[in-house]
Design an enzyme around this catalytic site. Structure first.
Site, short mmCIF file in Angstrom:
data_model
loop_
_atom_site.label_atom_id
_atom_site.label_comp_id
_atom_site.label_asym_id
_atom_site.label_seq_id
_atom_site.Cartn_x
_atom_site.Cartn_y
_atom_site.Cartn_z
N HIS A 150 22.17 27.39 48.70
CA HIS A 150 22.70 27.40 50.08
C HIS A 150 22.35 26.09 50.78
O HIS A 150 21.62 25.26 50.25
CB HIS A 150 22.20 28.63 50.86
CG HIS A 150 20.71 28.72 51.03
ND1 HIS A 150 19.97 27.81 51.76
CD2 HIS A 150 19.81 29.63 50.56
CE1 HIS A 150 18.70 28.16 51.76
NE2 HIS A 150 18.57 29.26 51.02
N CYS A 177 14.92 30.10 47.11
CA CYS A 177 16.30 29.67 46.89
C CYS A 177 16.34 28.17 46.62
O CYS A 177 15.33 27.48 46.70
CB CYS A 177 17.15 29.99 48.13
SG CYS A 177 17.39 31.77 48.39
#
Length: 202
Positions: A150, A177
């Site tokens: 992301h 992430c």
């Protein structure tokens, strides 16, 4: 007497010639010094320019060249290096494109290593109440919405958190992430297909 005068004349000529050569050498030295300085100055300026060119802009693509056309590279995969904080888009062992990233840190928030594949879940925005951070352009690669590619993080209103964004490509800063620049994350969201291989390693 004649010989003495001739000898005196020869001595004078030699002295004058010697003075002239010395003067000439001094002038040459004086004029060459600024050239050396200018050359050094140019080298310094070039080094500064190169250093400035390496500044990471977390809003833009990581490279100045176009993103790879994945239709021409059906076997492309994502190689995430947590030590270098880079994501390499590869076809076999050939690097097609390099992206800056920030992965997770520590035992609790570390990015899991191993081989994974892009999953079906993806979206344009999320916000995690518990971490106080969200992001744009997310794509899941593990645990169906838990571990993602992301953008650099945002607040709950979608505004990018500059302090966090500036760590991109420099240090591990995520909760597990893989953070990317805004442009890179958007490209991954729009382009990377379901099932593409993802390898995470240090």
């Amino acid at each position: 007497m004649k010989h003495f005068r001739k000898l005196l004349l020869v001595v004078l000529v030699v002295l004058v010639a010697g003075w002239g050569l010395n003067h000439l050498f001094q002038r040459l030295s004086a004029t060459s010094t600024p050239r050396t300085s200018q050359s050094a100055k140019k080298t310094t300026t070039n080094s500064t320019t190169q250093a400035e060119a390496k500044t990471i802009n977390w809003r833009k693509p990581s490279e100045s060249k176009p993103y790879p056309n994945l239709k021409q590279h059906p076997n492309a995969w994502l190689d995430v290096n947590t030590t270098r904080q880079r994501v390499y888009i590869k076809d076999g062992q050939h690097v097609l494109y390099t992206m800056y990233c920030s992965t997770g840190t520590g035992k609790k928030n570390g990015t899991p290593t191993g081989t994974y594949h892009i999953q079906s879940e993806r979206g344009t925005f999320f916000y995690n109440q518990s971490s106080g951070e969200g992001a744009r352009y997310w794509v899941s690669w593990k645990d169906h919405g838990i571990y993602l590619f992301h953008s650099v993080p945002t607040d709950q209103d979608g505004h990018y958190i500059k302090k966090e964004a500036e760590e991109l490509g420099k240090s591990a800063a995520s909760h597990g992430c893989v953070r990317l620049s805004v442009a890179d994350a958007k490209w991954v969201y729009e382009t990377v297909p379901y099932g593409m291989k993802v390898v995470i390693h240090s």
